[in-house]
Design a protein around this motif. Structure first.
Motif, PDB file in Angstrom:
ATOM      1  N   ASP A 182      -3.356   5.686  -4.141  1.00  0.00           N
ATOM      2  CA  ASP A 182      -3.617   4.311  -4.579  1.00  0.00           C
ATOM      3  C   ASP A 182      -2.503   3.808  -5.486  1.00  0.00           C
ATOM      4  O   ASP A 182      -1.763   4.597  -6.076  1.00  0.00           O
ATOM      5  CB  ASP A 182      -4.916   4.239  -5.388  1.00  0.00           C
ATOM      6  CG  ASP A 182      -6.156   4.314  -4.525  1.00  0.00           C
ATOM      7  OD1 ASP A 182      -6.065   4.044  -3.310  1.00  0.00           O
ATOM      8  OD2 ASP A 182      -7.229   4.632  -5.072  1.00  0.00           O
ATOM      9  N   THR A 190       0.822  -1.202   0.000  1.00  0.00           N
ATOM     10  CA  THR A 190       0.000   0.000   0.000  1.00  0.00           C
ATOM     11  C   THR A 190       0.859   1.256   0.000  1.00  0.00           C
ATOM     12  O   THR A 190       2.007   1.233   0.448  1.00  0.00           O
ATOM     13  CB  THR A 190      -0.949   0.009   1.215  1.00  0.00           C
ATOM     14  OG1 THR A 190      -1.795   1.157   1.141  1.00  0.00           O
ATOM     15  CG2 THR A 190      -0.182   0.006   2.531  1.00  0.00           C
ATOM     16  N   GLY A 203      -6.918  -0.324  -4.856  1.00  0.00           N
ATOM     17  CA  GLY A 203      -5.729   0.517  -4.795  1.00  0.00           C
ATOM     18  C   GLY A 203      -4.558  -0.060  -4.035  1.00  0.00           C
ATOM     19  O   GLY A 203      -3.589   0.640  -3.745  1.00  0.00           O
ATOM     20  N   ARG A 204      -4.629  -1.357  -3.695  1.00  0.00           N
ATOM     21  CA  ARG A 204      -3.519  -2.014  -3.004  1.00  0.00           C
ATOM     22  C   ARG A 204      -3.381  -3.433  -3.533  1.00  0.00           C
ATOM     23  O   ARG A 204      -4.267  -3.927  -4.214  1.00  0.00           O
ATOM     24  CB  ARG A 204      -3.742  -2.015  -1.495  1.00  0.00           C
ATOM     25  CG  ARG A 204      -4.913  -2.846  -1.027  1.00  0.00           C
ATOM     26  CD  ARG A 204      -5.184  -2.683   0.467  1.00  0.00           C
ATOM     27  NE  ARG A 204      -6.183  -3.607   0.920  1.00  0.00           N
ATOM     28  CZ  ARG A 204      -7.488  -3.440   0.818  1.00  0.00           C
ATOM     29  NH1 ARG A 204      -7.963  -2.357   0.246  1.00  0.00           N
ATOM     30  NH2 ARG A 204      -8.324  -4.349   1.277  1.00  0.00           N
TER      31      ARG A 204
END
Length: 109
Positions: A20, A8, A73-74
């Motif tokens: 992100d 992340t 977004g990870r």
């Protein structure tokens, strides 16, 4: 339930706001890394993309190699081995991100 480890850019993987990792950016990293293999998402697995990334051979007792998924977004791994966490740390450096466990702890390779 399982224990996830995340790549992340956010202060904490669970934060709803913050930078992100774009799906296209993740796809480019996978394409450039010969240790990562893009595969169709396993049947019954829900996710934000239609593919996952397999990393290395299957662990003893596992039917499939370990995998990474892009989600919200990870990048996420479920029950990763130490070897997968080391790979995640290497990939995180390329993405200018960090590796964090479900409980908030950070991993360094």
């Amino acid at each position: 339930m399982g224990y996830d480890v995340h790549i992340t850019r956010r202060a904490h993987w669970w934060d709803e706001e913050g930078p992100d990792i774009a799906a296209a950016e993740w796809a480019a990293v996978v394409a450039a890394d010969s240790d990562l293999a893009r595969v169709p998402l396993p049947p019954g697995r829900l996710g934000d993309t239609e593919w996952a990334v397999e990393v290395g051979p299957a662990r003893v007792g596992d039917a499939l190699p370990e995998a990474l998924w892009w989600r919200a977004g990870r990048i996420v791994a479920k029950h990763p081995s130490d070897a997968l966490i080391a790979t995640m740390c290497r990939v995180a450096k390329v993405l200018d991100a960090r590796v964090q466990g479900d409980d908030g702890e950070y991993y360094d390779a």
